[in-house]
Design a protein around this motif. Structure first.
Motif, PDB file in Angstrom:
ATOM      1  N   LYS A  29       0.817  -1.217   0.000  1.00  0.00           N
ATOM      2  CA  LYS A  29       0.000   0.000   0.000  1.00  0.00           C
ATOM      3  C   LYS A  29       0.851   1.268   0.000  1.00  0.00           C
ATOM      4  O   LYS A  29       0.324   2.363   0.105  1.00  0.00           O
ATOM      5  CB  LYS A  29      -0.917   0.007   1.220  1.00  0.00           C
ATOM      6  N   GLY A  30       2.160   1.122  -0.081  1.00  0.00           N
ATOM      7  CA  GLY A  30       3.051   2.280  -0.153  1.00  0.00           C
ATOM      8  C   GLY A  30       3.321   2.937   1.186  1.00  0.00           C
ATOM      9  O   GLY A  30       3.712   4.099   1.239  1.00  0.00           O
ATOM     10  N   ILE A  31       3.115   2.232   2.294  1.00  0.00           N
ATOM     11  CA  ILE A  31       3.378   2.785   3.619  1.00  0.00           C
ATOM     12  C   ILE A  31       4.833   2.491   3.981  1.00  0.00           C
ATOM     13  O   ILE A  31       5.303   1.369   3.861  1.00  0.00           O
ATOM     14  CB  ILE A  31       2.435   2.168   4.666  1.00  0.00           C
ATOM     15  N   ASN A  32       5.533   3.542   4.409  1.00  0.00           N
ATOM     16  CA  ASN A  32       6.936   3.393   4.786  1.00  0.00           C
ATOM     17  C   ASN A  32       7.061   3.301   6.300  1.00  0.00           C
ATOM     18  O   ASN A  32       6.342   3.967   7.035  1.00  0.00           O
ATOM     19  CB  ASN A  32       7.744   4.595   4.282  1.00  0.00           C
ATOM     20  N   PHE A  33       7.986   2.479   6.765  1.00  0.00           N
ATOM     21  CA  PHE A  33       8.277   2.370   8.197  1.00  0.00           C
ATOM     22  C   PHE A  33       9.702   1.900   8.350  1.00  0.00           C
ATOM     23  O   PHE A  33      10.345   1.517   7.373  1.00  0.00           O
ATOM     24  CB  PHE A  33       7.295   1.438   8.918  1.00  0.00           C
ATOM     25  N   THR A  34      10.197   1.966   9.581  1.00  0.00           N
ATOM     26  CA  THR A  34      11.570   1.532   9.816  1.00  0.00           C
ATOM     27  C   THR A  34      11.684   0.022   9.609  1.00  0.00           C
ATOM     28  O   THR A  34      10.696  -0.684   9.485  1.00  0.00           O
ATOM     29  CB  THR A  34      12.016   1.896  11.246  1.00  0.00           C
ATOM     30  N   SER A  35      12.878  -0.471   9.621  1.00  0.00           N
ATOM     31  CA  SER A  35      13.154  -1.884   9.358  1.00  0.00           C
ATOM     32  C   SER A  35      12.466  -2.806  10.364  1.00  0.00           C
ATOM     33  O   SER A  35      12.367  -2.494  11.549  1.00  0.00           O
ATOM     34  CB  SER A  35      14.659  -2.115   9.415  1.00  0.00           C
ATOM     35  N   ILE A  36      12.014  -3.958   9.886  1.00  0.00           N
ATOM     36  CA  ILE A  36      11.412  -4.966  10.769  1.00  0.00           C
ATOM     37  C   ILE A  36      12.454  -5.998  11.212  1.00  0.00           C
ATOM     38  O   ILE A  36      12.113  -6.987  11.845  1.00  0.00           O
ATOM     39  CB  ILE A  36      10.217  -5.676  10.107  1.00  0.00           C
ATOM     40  N   GLY A  37      13.717  -5.731  10.905  1.00  0.00           N
ATOM     41  CA  GLY A  37      14.775  -6.685  11.240  1.00  0.00           C
ATOM     42  C   GLY A  37      14.905  -6.975  12.728  1.00  0.00           C
ATOM     43  O   GLY A  37      15.115  -8.112  13.131  1.00  0.00           O
ATOM     44  N   PHE A 115      10.045 -12.736  23.177  1.00  0.00           N
ATOM     45  CA  PHE A 115       8.732 -12.359  22.664  1.00  0.00           C
ATOM     46  C   PHE A 115       8.375 -10.940  23.098  1.00  0.00           C
ATOM     47  O   PHE A 115       7.909 -10.131  22.298  1.00  0.00           O
ATOM     48  CB  PHE A 115       7.658 -13.346  23.129  1.00  0.00           C
ATOM     49  N   GLY A 116       8.594 -10.630  24.362  1.00  0.00           N
ATOM     50  CA  GLY A 116       8.282  -9.297  24.867  1.00  0.00           C
ATOM     51  C   GLY A 116       9.101  -8.215  24.191  1.00  0.00           C
ATOM     52  O   GLY A 116       8.565  -7.166  23.797  1.00  0.00           O
ATOM     53  N   VAL A 117      10.390  -8.452  24.036  1.00  0.00           N
ATOM     54  CA  VAL A 117      11.252  -7.476  23.360  1.00  0.00           C
ATOM     55  C   VAL A 117      10.838  -7.326  21.898  1.00  0.00           C
ATOM     56  O   VAL A 117      10.764  -6.212  21.367  1.00  0.00           O
ATOM     57  CB  VAL A 117      12.745  -7.878  23.478  1.00  0.00           C
ATOM     58  N   GLY A 118      10.548  -8.442  21.243  1.00  0.00           N
ATOM     59  CA  GLY A 118      10.094  -8.396  19.852  1.00  0.00           C
ATOM     60  C   GLY A 118       8.808  -7.602  19.705  1.00  0.00           C
ATOM     61  O   GLY A 118       8.646  -6.822  18.761  1.00  0.00           O
ATOM     62  N   CYS A 119       7.877  -7.785  20.659  1.00  0.00           N
ATOM     63  CA  CYS A 119       6.618  -7.020  20.613  1.00  0.00           C
ATOM     64  C   CYS A 119       6.881  -5.531  20.782  1.00  0.00           C
ATOM     65  O   CYS A 119       6.276  -4.698  20.094  1.00  0.00           O
ATOM     66  CB  CYS A 119       5.660  -7.502  21.702  1.00  0.00           C
ATOM     67  N   GLY A 120       7.787  -5.187  21.691  1.00  0.00           N
ATOM     68  CA  GLY A 120       8.128  -3.777  21.888  1.00  0.00           C
ATOM     69  C   GLY A 120       8.741  -3.166  20.648  1.00  0.00           C
ATOM     70  O   GLY A 120       8.382  -2.048  20.238  1.00  0.00           O
ATOM     71  N   LEU A 121       9.647  -3.881  20.030  1.00  0.00           N
ATOM     72  CA  LEU A 121      10.274  -3.381  18.799  1.00  0.00           C
ATOM     73  C   LEU A 121       9.280  -3.317  17.654  1.00  0.00           C
ATOM     74  O   LEU A 121       9.308  -2.383  16.843  1.00  0.00           O
ATOM     75  CB  LEU A 121      11.468  -4.263  18.425  1.00  0.00           C
ATOM     76  N   ALA A 122       8.386  -4.296  17.584  1.00  0.00           N
ATOM     77  CA  ALA A 122       7.364  -4.291  16.527  1.00  0.00           C
ATOM     78  C   ALA A 122       6.425  -3.106  16.713  1.00  0.00           C
ATOM     79  O   ALA A 122       6.031  -2.450  15.746  1.00  0.00           O
ATOM     80  CB  ALA A 122       6.580  -5.600  16.534  1.00  0.00           C
ATOM     81  N   SER A 123       6.086  -2.806  17.954  1.00  0.00           N
ATOM     82  CA  SER A 123       5.222  -1.666  18.237  1.00  0.00           C
ATOM     83  C   SER A 123       5.884  -0.365  17.798  1.00  0.00           C
ATOM     84  O   SER A 123       5.241   0.500  17.191  1.00  0.00           O
ATOM     85  CB  SER A 123       4.912  -1.621  19.736  1.00  0.00           C
ATOM     86  N   ALA A 124       7.168  -0.230  18.080  1.00  0.00           N
ATOM     87  CA  ALA A 124       7.897   0.979  17.659  1.00  0.00           C
ATOM     88  C   ALA A 124       7.982   1.056  16.137  1.00  0.00           C
ATOM     89  O   ALA A 124       7.858   2.143  15.551  1.00  0.00           O
ATOM     90  CB  ALA A 124       9.296   0.969  18.264  1.00  0.00           C
ATOM     91  N   THR A 125       8.164  -0.089  15.494  1.00  0.00           N
ATOM     92  CA  THR A 125       8.233  -0.119  14.035  1.00  0.00           C
ATOM     93  C   THR A 125       6.898   0.277  13.414  1.00  0.00           C
ATOM     94  O   THR A 125       6.846   1.081  12.490  1.00  0.00           O
ATOM     95  CB  THR A 125       8.633  -1.529  13.551  1.00  0.00           C
ATOM     96  N   ILE A 126       5.826  -0.280  13.922  1.00  0.00           N
ATOM     97  CA  ILE A 126       4.501   0.037  13.392  1.00  0.00           C
ATOM     98  C   ILE A 126       4.147   1.496  13.684  1.00  0.00           C
ATOM     99  O   ILE A 126       3.542   2.190  12.863  1.00  0.00           O
ATOM    100  CB  ILE A 126       3.445  -0.925  13.974  1.00  0.00           C
ATOM    101  N   GLY A 127       4.579   1.994  14.848  1.00  0.00           N
ATOM    102  CA  GLY A 127       4.323   3.393  15.202  1.00  0.00           C
ATOM    103  C   GLY A 127       5.052   4.379  14.308  1.00  0.00           C
ATOM    104  O   GLY A 127       4.625   5.531  14.170  1.00  0.00           O
ATOM    105  N   SER A 128       6.129   3.915  13.695  1.00  0.00           N
ATOM    106  CA  SER A 128       6.901   4.810  12.815  1.00  0.00           C
ATOM    107  C   SER A 128       6.355   4.833  11.374  1.00  0.00           C
ATOM    108  O   SER A 128       6.889   5.551  10.536  1.00  0.00           O
ATOM    109  CB  SER A 128       8.358   4.384  12.782  1.00  0.00           C
ATOM    110  N   ALA A 129       5.315   4.070  11.115  1.00  0.00           N
ATOM    111  CA  ALA A 129       4.770   3.977   9.758  1.00  0.00           C
ATOM    112  C   ALA A 129       4.137   5.303   9.342  1.00  0.00           C
ATOM    113  O   ALA A 129       3.458   5.967  10.112  1.00  0.00           O
ATOM    114  CB  ALA A 129       3.736   2.856   9.664  1.00  0.00           C
ATOM    115  N   HIS A 130       4.429   5.684   8.094  1.00  0.00           N
ATOM    116  CA  HIS A 130       3.818   6.886   7.520  1.00  0.00           C
ATOM    117  C   HIS A 130       3.691   6.698   6.026  1.00  0.00           C
ATOM    118  O   HIS A 130       4.509   6.050   5.385  1.00  0.00           O
ATOM    119  CB  HIS A 130       4.637   8.135   7.857  1.00  0.00           C
ATOM    120  N   PRO A 131       2.636   7.286   5.450  1.00  0.00           N
ATOM    121  CA  PRO A 131       2.411   7.107   4.012  1.00  0.00           C
ATOM    122  C   PRO A 131       3.411   7.872   3.164  1.00  0.00           C
ATOM    123  O   PRO A 131       4.080   8.731   3.552  1.00  0.00           O
ATOM    124  CB  PRO A 131       1.009   7.639   3.780  1.00  0.00           C
TER     125      PRO A 131
END
Length: 131
Positions: A29-37, A115-131
């Motif tokens: 959908k063309g949404i940019n966000f930081t790396s999911i690595g 799992f907890g750390v991964g969820c925290g990082l995933a939340s930050a990654t998703i929060g950084s998403a912008h079109p």
């Protein structure tokens, strides 16, 4: 015991699949966000740790099945050290079983932390998403 380990496997594996599906959909959908690595790495480590815990639990059970003793007595002896071990269980076997049990519990705990750390990082990654 083993149900908890399987749940950790599903927890980390499901989070990994969900994150990859989200990233693919967002990129489409063309949404940019930081790396999911970062989150992917922690979910993969958690997944591998749950597999190690499964193997350790299997080893512990196979060791116990070689001994002619009541499984309830074995479980009680592993969890709370008793003066007298069940029949046919020498101190070396008991020590090995305690170590493998404690190792499996420790590895499960590390998997849960991943799992907890991964969820925290995933939340930050998703929060950084912008079109």
């Amino acid at each position: 015991g083993i149900t908890a380990v399987r749940s950790l496997f599903l927890l980390n594996g499901g989070a990994l699949v969900s994150l990859i599906a989200f990233a693919g959909n967002a990129i489409g959908k063309g949404i940019n966000f930081t790396s999911i690595g970062g989150p992917v790495t922690f979910f993969l480590i958690g997944l591998m740790l749950s597999v190690v815990a499964m193997a350790t639990s299997f080893w512990n059970f196979s060791r116990a099945s070689q001994i002619n003793a009541d499984f309830g007595a074995l479980a009680n002896s592993i969890i709370a050290l008793e003066d007298k071990w069940p029949i046919n269980l020498d101190e070396t076997a008991a020590s090995d079983m305690r170590k493998s049990y404690n190792s499996a519990v420790g590895v499960c705990f590390l998997s849960l932390i991943c799992f907890g750390v991964g969820c925290g990082l995933a939340s930050a990654t998703i929060g950084s998403a912008h079109p």
